[in-house]
Design a protein around this motif. Structure first.
Motif, PDB file in Angstrom:
ATOM      1  N   THR A   1      -5.706 -40.895  26.767  1.00  0.00           N
ATOM      2  CA  THR A   1      -6.439 -40.128  27.788  1.00  0.00           C
ATOM      3  C   THR A   1      -7.294 -41.020  28.701  1.00  0.00           C
ATOM      4  OG1 THR A   1      -6.538 -38.409  26.120  1.00  0.00           O
ATOM      5  CG2 THR A   1      -7.890 -38.070  28.082  1.00  0.00           C
TER       6      THR A   1
ATOM      7  N   GLU B   1      -7.553 -47.670  10.766  1.00  0.00           N
ATOM      8  CA  GLU B   1      -8.040 -46.722   9.766  1.00  0.00           C
ATOM      9  C   GLU B   1      -7.493 -47.121   8.409  1.00  0.00           C
ATOM     10  OE1 GLU B   1      -8.428 -42.485  10.912  1.00  0.00           O
ATOM     11  OE2 GLU B   1      -6.833 -42.986  12.322  1.00  0.00           O
TER      12      GLU B   1
ATOM     13  N   GLY C   1       0.695 -40.177   6.525  1.00  0.00           N
ATOM     14  CA  GLY C   1       0.320 -39.536   7.791  1.00  0.00           C
ATOM     15  C   GLY C   1      -0.749 -40.273   8.567  1.00  0.00           C
TER      16      GLY C   1
ATOM     17  N   TYR D   1      -1.644 -44.139  10.003  1.00  0.00           N
ATOM     18  CA  TYR D   1      -1.162 -45.507  10.180  1.00  0.00           C
ATOM     19  C   TYR D   1      -2.073 -46.254  11.140  1.00  0.00           C
ATOM     20  CZ  TYR D   1       2.640 -42.838   8.322  1.00  0.00           C
ATOM     21  OH  TYR D   1       3.360 -41.981   7.534  1.00  0.00           O
TER      22      TYR D   1
ATOM     23  N   ALA E   1      -0.072 -35.072  26.742  1.00  0.00           N
ATOM     24  CA  ALA E   1       0.048 -34.348  28.025  1.00  0.00           C
ATOM     25  C   ALA E   1      -1.348 -34.107  28.583  1.00  0.00           C
ATOM     26  CB  ALA E   1       0.752 -33.024  27.805  1.00  0.00           C
TER      27      ALA E   1
ATOM     28  N   ARG F   1     -13.869 -32.297  16.802  1.00  0.00           N
ATOM     29  CA  ARG F   1     -13.050 -33.386  17.346  1.00  0.00           C
ATOM     30  C   ARG F   1     -13.791 -34.724  17.249  1.00  0.00           C
ATOM     31  NH1 ARG F   1      -8.836 -33.813  17.713  1.00  0.00           N
ATOM     32  NH2 ARG F   1      -8.279 -34.419  19.799  1.00  0.00           N
TER      33      ARG F   1
ATOM     34  N   ALA G   1      -4.187 -32.508  10.795  1.00  0.00           N
ATOM     35  CA  ALA G   1      -4.005 -32.289  12.242  1.00  0.00           C
ATOM     36  C   ALA G   1      -2.746 -32.978  12.741  1.00  0.00           C
ATOM     37  CB  ALA G   1      -5.219 -32.807  13.004  1.00  0.00           C
ATOM     38  N   VAL G   2      -1.826 -32.173  13.248  1.00  0.00           N
ATOM     39  CA  VAL G   2      -0.604 -32.772  13.791  1.00  0.00           C
ATOM     40  C   VAL G   2      -0.734 -32.942  15.305  1.00  0.00           C
ATOM     41  CG1 VAL G   2       0.639 -30.574  13.980  1.00  0.00           C
ATOM     42  CG2 VAL G   2       1.917 -32.668  13.664  1.00  0.00           C
TER      43      VAL G   2
ATOM     44  N   GLY H   1      -8.247 -31.046  24.130  1.00  0.00           N
ATOM     45  CA  GLY H   1      -9.344 -30.245  24.663  1.00  0.00           C
ATOM     46  C   GLY H   1      -9.670 -30.627  26.088  1.00  0.00           C
TER      47      GLY H   1
ATOM     48  N   TYR I   1     -12.015 -32.058  29.134  1.00  0.00           N
ATOM     49  CA  TYR I   1     -12.967 -33.157  29.335  1.00  0.00           C
ATOM     50  C   TYR I   1     -13.357 -33.164  30.818  1.00  0.00           C
ATOM     51  CZ  TYR I   1      -8.401 -35.372  30.193  1.00  0.00           C
ATOM     52  OH  TYR I   1      -7.131 -35.645  30.625  1.00  0.00           O
TER      53      TYR I   1
ATOM     54  N   ALA J   1      -2.815 -34.534  22.467  1.00  0.00           N
ATOM     55  CA  ALA J   1      -1.904 -35.557  21.943  1.00  0.00           C
ATOM     56  C   ALA J   1      -1.359 -35.071  20.607  1.00  0.00           C
ATOM     57  CB  ALA J   1      -2.619 -36.886  21.771  1.00  0.00           C
TER      58      ALA J   1
ATOM     59  N   GLY K   1       0.479 -36.158  17.120  1.00  0.00           N
ATOM     60  CA  GLY K   1       0.760 -37.310  16.271  1.00  0.00           C
ATOM     61  C   GLY K   1       2.262 -37.315  15.995  1.00  0.00           C
TER      62      GLY K   1
ATOM     63  N   ARG L   1       3.405 -37.900  12.406  1.00  0.00           N
ATOM     64  CA  ARG L   1       3.162 -36.726  11.550  1.00  0.00           C
ATOM     65  C   ARG L   1       4.176 -35.635  11.858  1.00  0.00           C
ATOM     66  NH1 ARG L   1      -3.501 -36.461  11.529  1.00  0.00           N
ATOM     67  NH2 ARG L   1      -3.716 -38.635  10.896  1.00  0.00           N
TER      68      ARG L   1
HETATM   69  P1  HAM Z   1      -6.887 -37.396  18.335  1.00  0.00           P
HETATM   70  O1  HAM Z   1      -7.244 -36.133  17.625  1.00  0.00           O
HETATM   71  O2  HAM Z   1      -7.697 -38.584  18.052  1.00  0.00           O
HETATM   72  O3  HAM Z   1      -6.919 -37.052  19.879  1.00  0.00           O
HETATM   73  O4  HAM Z   1      -5.370 -37.753  18.054  1.00  0.00           O
HETATM   74  C1  HAM Z   1      -4.344 -36.800  18.290  1.00  0.00           C
HETATM   75  C2  HAM Z   1      -3.371 -36.779  17.141  1.00  0.00           C
HETATM   76  O5  HAM Z   1      -2.873 -38.110  16.897  1.00  0.00           O
HETATM   77  C3  HAM Z   1      -3.971 -36.368  15.809  1.00  0.00           C
HETATM   78  O6  HAM Z   1      -4.037 -34.967  15.690  1.00  0.00           O
HETATM   79  C4  HAM Z   1      -2.989 -36.983  14.825  1.00  0.00           C
HETATM   80  O7  HAM Z   1      -1.871 -36.117  14.652  1.00  0.00           O
HETATM   81  C5  HAM Z   1      -2.539 -38.243  15.532  1.00  0.00           C
HETATM   82  N1  HAM Z   1      -3.226 -39.409  14.939  1.00  0.00           N
HETATM   83  C6  HAM Z   1      -4.486 -39.830  15.173  1.00  0.00           C
HETATM   84  N2  HAM Z   1      -4.757 -40.925  14.428  1.00  0.00           N
HETATM   85  C7  HAM Z   1      -3.652 -41.194  13.706  1.00  0.00           C
HETATM   86  C8  HAM Z   1      -3.286 -42.200  12.753  1.00  0.00           C
HETATM   87  N3  HAM Z   1      -4.130 -43.183  12.407  1.00  0.00           N
HETATM   88  N4  HAM Z   1      -2.043 -42.157  12.214  1.00  0.00           N
HETATM   89  C9  HAM Z   1      -1.166 -41.183  12.555  1.00  0.00           C
HETATM   90  N5  HAM Z   1      -1.450 -40.218  13.468  1.00  0.00           N
HETATM   91  C10 HAM Z   1      -2.666 -40.223  14.032  1.00  0.00           C
HETATM   92  C11 HAM Z   1      -6.644 -37.958  20.857  1.00  0.00           C
HETATM   93  O8  HAM Z   1      -6.155 -39.035  20.682  1.00  0.00           O
HETATM   94  C12 HAM Z   1      -6.933 -37.423  22.252  1.00  0.00           C
HETATM   95  N6  HAM Z   1      -6.641 -38.493  23.218  1.00  0.00           N
HETATM   96  C13 HAM Z   1      -6.118 -36.184  22.523  1.00  0.00           C
HETATM   97  C14 HAM Z   1      -6.354 -35.648  23.891  1.00  0.00           C
HETATM   98  C15 HAM Z   1      -5.530 -35.787  24.965  1.00  0.00           C
HETATM   99  N7  HAM Z   1      -7.433 -34.983  24.280  1.00  0.00           N
HETATM  100  C16 HAM Z   1      -7.305 -34.707  25.581  1.00  0.00           C
HETATM  101  N8  HAM Z   1      -6.174 -35.195  25.996  1.00  0.00           N
END
Ligand code: HAM
Length: 430
Positions: A90, A121, A126, A128, A136, A264, A286-287, A291, A293, A311, A313, A316
């Motif tokens: 984002t 992390e 699930g 990585y 989007a 979040r 969380a898949v 939200g 911004y 976004a 994952g 996942r």
């Molecule tokens: P986020 O909740 O940090 O949001 O990540 C979105 C998704 O990425 C999570 O729900 C999860 O499925 C996946 N994810 C996050 N960290 C990991 C990880 N270490 N390994 C595997 N999957 C992971 C965002 O990144 C925001 N940029 C979303 C967004 C877009 N908000 C507004 N626009």
């Protein structure tokens, strides 16, 4: 002949993974399904770099978030500039929107991007350190239609992929108008709970009290169990926005749950925040997440522009899809079993021609008996085998065997490519 075993001395980095043939077919299916949906709804692809100046992420995601405090891969380059492997997309998309003045042409822009992200992390199922997101974003629309469009897209995509065991959790995080009253209510609880808070939350308590609500440390979670919820402090505009979101979701038959505890892990959110959660992934529920911004573009130096995105994952999602869909394996349309140098050269030419015409053809380049090659064709799941040995060269006809029907026919050598193309165009039409 048995091969000597070779021990790999250099292995993957912890938390990183290979996505192997056998899995990539599924990844491609998911990617194609998502892209088709995005394009049908007017989103255009944007590709952003994998690395940015550290400041971009620190300022957008927030200095007090787990991501910025402890998870970013940050290092100085050779000139000492601090760079970071992107932990999300984002911030970069906002930077690009501002840098290329996309708003000047039309403030309303809809983007999608798919690619790897990096967060240091603790690895587990699930989770990585290099993972992929399908992202989007909608810029320039304040109206709640945009919020609902995105949640509807997630719902539709998951349905198309046969993923039904998911729930959309939604909440409102308010705006700068409603936050002060909420922070006041939260602060008195935080003061009382000081002793139970972790070191980071003690610091966050005054600087960014909302972050304490997202802390994963058990002591902090327990202390925050009775905390007030932002949604109960919304101003009139935010309340109207949220109730329109829920009305429109109901109108489109998108199931959802209002989750007052959803905060979040990134600082830039205002108003609608959402997550698609599933029971299929153990602790990593969380898949997808996203939200609004509405203040981010402005805070990064652009004009006031409301925006919202999500976004998924990808890793996942692929894990869930693989459990509810049969494996998709690509098999060759045709296997050519050629024997002898002259036959192999002719078959090599046919293979190139058929491949360029979209017919997936495998030719065994190594010297193998007919029996071994037939076995191989069977193992690869080839639909047809074309046999070309010395006797076929002499008689001027090759033999085409239909492996499922167990029938065969002869084809004159100079008509092989044409006849096989016809055979496959008939198979495709059926
Ligand atoms: P986020 O909740 O940090 O949001 O990540 C979105 C998704 O990425 C999570 O729900 C999860 O499925 C996946 N994810 C996050 N960290 C990991 C990880 N270490 N390994 C595997 N999957 C992971 C965002 O990144 C925001 N940029 C979303 C967004 C877009 N908000 C507004 N626009």
């Amino acid at each position: 002949m048995s091969q000597p075993t070779i021990q790999p001395t250099i292995q993957l980095i912890r938390g990183f993974k290979d996505i192997l043939p056998g899995e990539t077919e599924l990844w491609q299916t998911i990617e194609k399904t998502a892209i088709t949906l995005f394009e049908d709804f007017g989103y255009r692809e944007i590709r952003i770099p994998i690395m940015e100046k550290t400041q971009l992420f620190a300022r957008s995601i927030g200095e007090d978030t787990d991501i910025v405090e402890k998870e970013m891969y940050t290092f100085p380059d050779r000139k000492g500039d601090l760079l970071t492997l992107r932990p999300e997309a984002t911030a970069s998309i906002c930077r690009s929107y501002i840098q290329h003045k996309m708003y000047a042409q039309n403030p309303v822009q809809k983007f999608y991007t798919i690619g790897p992200m990096f967060r240091r992390e603790r690895p587990q199922k699930g989770r990585y350190r290099q993972f992929y997101q399908i992202d989007a974003e909608i810029f320039g629309i304040e109206e709640p239609y945009a919020d609902v469009e995105l949640i509807f897209l997630l719902h539709t995509l998951f349905n198309r992929l046969n993923v039904t065991d998911t729930t959309a959790h939604i909440n409102s995080l308010g705006c700068p108008n409603c936050r002060p009253r909420f922070k006041e209510a939260l602060s008195s609880l935080l003061d009382d709970a000081s002793e139970a808070l972790c070191k980071q939350c003690l610091r966050r308590k005054d600087r960014n009290p909302l972050r304490v609500l997202d802390c994963k440390v058990p002591g902090c979670k327990e202390a925050m169990a009775g905390a007030p919820a932002l949604i109960d402090f919304l101003c009139d505009d935010c309340r109207d926005h949220f109730s329109t979101v829920t009305d429109l979701l109901s109108m489109l038959d998108v199931p959802f749950t209002i989750d007052k505890q959803l905060v979040r892990g990134l600082d830039y959110y205002t108003r609608t925040a959402f997550e698609i959660q599933t029971g299929a992934l153990g602790a990593q529920s969380a898949v997808a997440g996203g939200g609004r911004y509405d203040g981010l573009v402005r805070s990064l130096g652009g004009p006031q522009t409301p925006a919202i995105g999500f976004a998924i994952g990808f890793d996942r999602l692929a894990e869930i899809v693989s459990t509810c869909n049969p494996a998709v394996l690509k098999t060759p349309d045709l296997f050519i079993a050629a024997l002898g140098k002259q036959a192999k050269e002719l078959a090599f030419k046919w293979t190139a021609e058929l491949g360029s015409n979209g017919i997936c053809t495998t030719l065994e380049y190594r010297r193998k008996s007919l029996k071994a090659q037939m076995k191989q064709a069977n193992r690869a799941g080839a639909g047809h085998v074309l046999i070309l040995g010395e006797s076929e060269l002499d008689s001027g006809v090759a033999v085409l065997r239909d492996m499922a029907a167990k029938t065969q026919k002869e084809i004159p050598l100079d008509l092989v490519v044409e006849k096989i193309k016809q055979t496959f165009s008939k198979t495709c039409e059926q």
